[in-house]
Design an enzyme around this catalytic site. Structure first.
Site, PDB file in Angstrom:
ATOM      1  N   GLU A   1       0.791  -1.214   0.000  1.00  0.00           N
ATOM      2  CA  GLU A   1       0.000   0.000   0.000  1.00  0.00           C
ATOM      3  C   GLU A   1       0.834   1.279   0.000  1.00  0.00           C
ATOM      4  OE1 GLU A   1      -1.954  -1.639   3.514  1.00  0.00           O
ATOM      5  OE2 GLU A   1      -0.985  -0.067   4.663  1.00  0.00           O
TER       6      GLU A   1
ATOM      7  N   CYS B   1       3.530   8.368   1.717  1.00  0.00           N
ATOM      8  CA  CYS B   1       3.994   7.331   2.633  1.00  0.00           C
ATOM      9  C   CYS B   1       4.242   6.075   1.807  1.00  0.00           C
ATOM     10  CB  CYS B   1       2.917   7.117   3.694  1.00  0.00           C
ATOM     11  SG  CYS B   1       3.361   5.890   4.918  1.00  0.00           S
TER      12      CYS B   1
ATOM     13  N   CYS C   1       5.958  -7.436   7.070  1.00  0.00           N
ATOM     14  CA  CYS C   1       7.145  -7.054   7.839  1.00  0.00           C
ATOM     15  C   CYS C   1       7.589  -8.268   8.642  1.00  0.00           C
ATOM     16  CB  CYS C   1       6.822  -5.892   8.789  1.00  0.00           C
ATOM     17  SG  CYS C   1       8.275  -5.250   9.654  1.00  0.00           S
TER      18      CYS C   1
ATOM     19  N   CYS D   1       5.923  -5.652  15.829  1.00  0.00           N
ATOM     20  CA  CYS D   1       5.529  -4.685  16.846  1.00  0.00           C
ATOM     21  C   CYS D   1       4.057  -4.933  17.154  1.00  0.00           C
ATOM     22  CB  CYS D   1       5.773  -3.273  16.340  1.00  0.00           C
ATOM     23  SG  CYS D   1       7.487  -3.052  15.848  1.00  0.00           S
TER      24      CYS D   1
ATOM     25  N   CYS E   1       1.083  -2.914  15.711  1.00  0.00           N
ATOM     26  CA  CYS E   1       1.123  -2.595  14.276  1.00  0.00           C
ATOM     27  C   CYS E   1       0.478  -3.702  13.463  1.00  0.00           C
ATOM     28  CB  CYS E   1       2.576  -2.405  13.838  1.00  0.00           C
ATOM     29  SG  CYS E   1       2.761  -2.253  12.048  1.00  0.00           S
TER      30      CYS E   1
ATOM     31  N   CYS F   1      -0.929   3.009   8.096  1.00  0.00           N
ATOM     32  CA  CYS F   1      -0.122   2.015   7.406  1.00  0.00           C
ATOM     33  C   CYS F   1      -0.423   0.607   7.907  1.00  0.00           C
ATOM     34  CB  CYS F   1       1.344   2.338   7.594  1.00  0.00           C
ATOM     35  SG  CYS F   1       1.722   3.924   6.881  1.00  0.00           S
TER      36      CYS F   1
HETATM   37  N1  SAH Z   1       8.973  -0.270  10.058  1.00  0.00           N
HETATM   38  C1  SAH Z   1       9.236   1.109  10.188  1.00  0.00           C
HETATM   39  C2  SAH Z   1       8.406   1.991   9.257  1.00  0.00           C
HETATM   40  C3  SAH Z   1       6.958   1.592   9.066  1.00  0.00           C
HETATM   41  S1  SAH Z   1       5.882   1.788  10.451  1.00  0.00           S
HETATM   42  C4  SAH Z   1       9.058   1.544  11.623  1.00  0.00           C
HETATM   43  O1  SAH Z   1       8.568   0.745  12.421  1.00  0.00           O
HETATM   44  O2  SAH Z   1       9.455   2.656  11.940  1.00  0.00           O
HETATM   45  C5  SAH Z   1       5.568   3.551  10.432  1.00  0.00           C
HETATM   46  C6  SAH Z   1       5.070   4.111  11.754  1.00  0.00           C
HETATM   47  O3  SAH Z   1       3.689   3.783  11.984  1.00  0.00           O
HETATM   48  C7  SAH Z   1       5.831   3.556  12.950  1.00  0.00           C
HETATM   49  O4  SAH Z   1       6.203   4.565  13.829  1.00  0.00           O
HETATM   50  C8  SAH Z   1       4.815   2.650  13.553  1.00  0.00           C
HETATM   51  O5  SAH Z   1       5.127   2.432  14.865  1.00  0.00           O
HETATM   52  C9  SAH Z   1       3.521   3.398  13.326  1.00  0.00           C
HETATM   53  N2  SAH Z   1       2.327   2.539  13.504  1.00  0.00           N
HETATM   54  C10 SAH Z   1       2.187   1.257  13.150  1.00  0.00           C
HETATM   55  N3  SAH Z   1       0.966   0.790  13.493  1.00  0.00           N
HETATM   56  C11 SAH Z   1       0.302   1.804  14.090  1.00  0.00           C
HETATM   57  C12 SAH Z   1      -1.015   1.937  14.670  1.00  0.00           C
HETATM   58  N4  SAH Z   1      -1.866   0.937  14.688  1.00  0.00           N
HETATM   59  N5  SAH Z   1      -1.346   3.141  15.184  1.00  0.00           N
HETATM   60  C13 SAH Z   1      -0.472   4.176  15.148  1.00  0.00           C
HETATM   61  N6  SAH Z   1       0.775   4.105  14.622  1.00  0.00           N
HETATM   62  C14 SAH Z   1       1.172   2.936  14.093  1.00  0.00           C
HETATM   63 FE1  SF4 Z   2       7.288  -3.655  11.053  1.00  0.00          FE
HETATM   64 FE2  SF4 Z   2       5.108  -2.395  11.902  1.00  0.00          FE
HETATM   65 FE3  SF4 Z   2       7.149  -2.772  13.560  1.00  0.00          FE
HETATM   66 FE4  SF4 Z   2       7.395  -1.010  11.567  1.00  0.00          FE
HETATM   67  S1  SF4 Z   2       5.955  -0.863  13.286  1.00  0.00           S
HETATM   68  S2  SF4 Z   2       8.887  -2.580  12.189  1.00  0.00           S
HETATM   69  S3  SF4 Z   2       6.156  -2.048   9.977  1.00  0.00           S
HETATM   70  S4  SF4 Z   2       5.894  -4.403  12.630  1.00  0.00           S
END
Ligand code: SAH
Ligand code: SF4
Length: 414
Positions: free
Chosen positions: A122, A135, A142, A146, A149, A387
């Site tokens: 996306e 973005c 991934c 996390c 996420c 995202c």
């Molecule tokens: N993998 C990289 C970049 C992609 S994630 C990283 O983790 O930095 C981009 C941002 O979106 C990150 O800061 C992540 O923590 C945040 N993010 C992911 N899921 C989210 C959610 N459900 N609500 C708010 N922020 C979120």
């Molecule tokens: Fe991967 Fe989501 Fe963690 Fe970024 S925030 S490293 S996309 S699992």
């Protein structure tokens, strides 16, 4: 086929750039998008041009591809008419396939895209008063997990190729109608970033879509070089931000070889909490991560490192957490700003978003210490633009499945 392999186990870092093969297409033609000038020249020489011709044609074609956004060799008016069919027979100018395009009531746009081998990923465009931010995704899914996420719940992962990464930016320019038109003889006068103030919609890029960009470093770097090239997409590196969850061993190279702004997904200030919500922390801890930030090439008061902090109710949002965050930033003398992100819930998530009052207090505590800590306004909520939330709308997993997946990914992290 290195580009289409599944990801290596998280934590595996290959510091040696390996030449990547080009995935052949069924019709035998080669997609030029994602390739630098020198590689295009090599390919032209390989299919029969002499070295000088190959170099000259590569320079012209490069300009048409990346600067003008042309998708048909017939439009390349300074290339001999007889040569254009010759190019068409051998090469293509690709774009990711658009599966779905949505427009939010607040102007946010979201695309679900598909690779040539059928993987969905996306891209989101967020217009603001003074800028427009794209973005961009770096992987399909991934390998990290996390816990807050949605992308982390996806099993299938492959690195996006440099072409698929720069292709997103090109597709956005197609959609926004933002390729330069008109004369072709001004390229030499343009330096990097000359588009920053000419009224374009797409002014900034964040590597914050699906995936961990520093686990796909070579492709991300190659794509961003094309984005920054003055005769390519010509966007200044100051307008590009790469977000990492904290792949410490790759951070210095990111600064040296790409030189873009750095954002770090910190999200917690104690080992226990960060181990839980950003499990890469078990491999590279908070202190190690902040030391790498302090050493990040190019970071300064004018170019601060952004710490992303997702606000999770009763998990990481206390006054004590805010004070600890300030202490850590001071301890490492970091030129930093903090982005507070209200958690965007998704089906099956174990967390809730902090209350607006809590977020406000948290923000104030950091501001009072002289560190900028704005709260990011959620955008495109009506189209699930956060995202990792587009692709999986159709792939809802049960709680038990999610638990299994987390256990599996965490076992890989060790
Ligand atoms: N993998 C990289 C970049 C992609 S994630 C990283 O983790 O930095 C981009 C941002 O979106 C990150 O800061 C992540 O923590 C945040 N993010 C992911 N899921 C989210 C959610 N459900 N609500 C708010 N922020 C979120
Ligand atoms: Fe991967 Fe989501 Fe963690 Fe970024 S925030 S490293 S996309 S699992």
């Amino acid at each position: 086929m290195a580009d289409t392999n599944l990801m290596p186990i998280p934590g595996h870092i290959d510091p040696v750039p390996v030449a990547r093969e080009i995935t052949p297409r069924a019709d035998g033609r080669i997609d030029l998008i994602g390739l630098p000038r020198a590689r295009i020249a090599e390919l032209f020489a390989h299919v029969g041009l002499d070295a000088k011709q190959a170099k000259l044609r590569a320079k012209q074609v490069f300009h048409w591809l990346y600067h003008r956004g042309v998708t048909d060799f017939e439009a390349m008016t300074d290339i001999a008419k007889t040569m254009r069919p010759w190019l068409t027979e051998r090469f293509v100018i690709g774009r990711p396939e658009v599966i779905e395009a949505q427009h939010s009531t607040d102007g946010t746009r979201k695309w679900l895209l598909r690779t040539a081998d059928g993987h969905d990923f996306e891209m989101v465009f967020i217009p603001d008063a003074d800028r427009g931010t794209l973005c961009v995704s770096s992987q399909v899914g991934c390998t990290l997990n996390c816990r807050f996420c949605h992308t982390g719940t996806m099993r299938l992962v492959r690195n996006l190729t440099a072409g698929e990464i720069v292709g997103q930016v090109m597709l956005a320019r197609d959609a926004l109608g933002e390729w330069p038109k008109g004369r072709m003889d001004f390229a030499e006068e343009e330096d990097e970033g000359s588009y920053s103030a000419d009224g374009r919609l797409l002014t900034n890029i964040v590597m914050m879509g699906m995936g961990e960009p520093l686990y796909n470093f070579d492709n991300v770097r190659d794509a961003l070089k094309l984005v920054m090239d003055g005769d390519g997409l010509a966007l200044s590196r100051r307008r590009i931000t790469l977000s990492t969850s904290g792949v410490v061993p790759m951070m210095a190279r990111c600064g040296e070889e790409v030189g873009v702004n750095l954002a770090v997904s910190l999200h917690a200030v104690t080992k226990d909490v960060r181990d839980e919500i950003v499990p890469i922390n078990r491999k590279y801890g908070i202190e190690e991560l902040l030391a790498a930030c302090a050493a990040y090439p190019g970071a300064s008061n004018a170019r601060r490192i952004t710490f992303e902090y997702v606000m999770l109710k009763d998990k990481n949002d206390s006054d004590e957490d805010a004070r600890e965050l300030v202490r850590l930033i001071r301890k490492y003398k970091l030129p930093a700003k903090v982005n507070l992100i209200p958690f965007n819930p998704w089906p099956g998530t174990p967390y809730e978003c902090s209350t607006p009052e809590r977020i406000r207090r948290f923000s104030e505590t950091i501001f009072e210490a002289g560190i900028s800590a704005p709260v990011r306004t959620p955008r495109g909520r009506d189209i699930d633009a956060a995202c990792g939330q587009l692709k999986t709308a159709a792939e809802k997993k049960s709680r038990a499945e999610l638990e299994r997946l987390w256990a599996e990914k965490q076992a890989q992290l060790g």
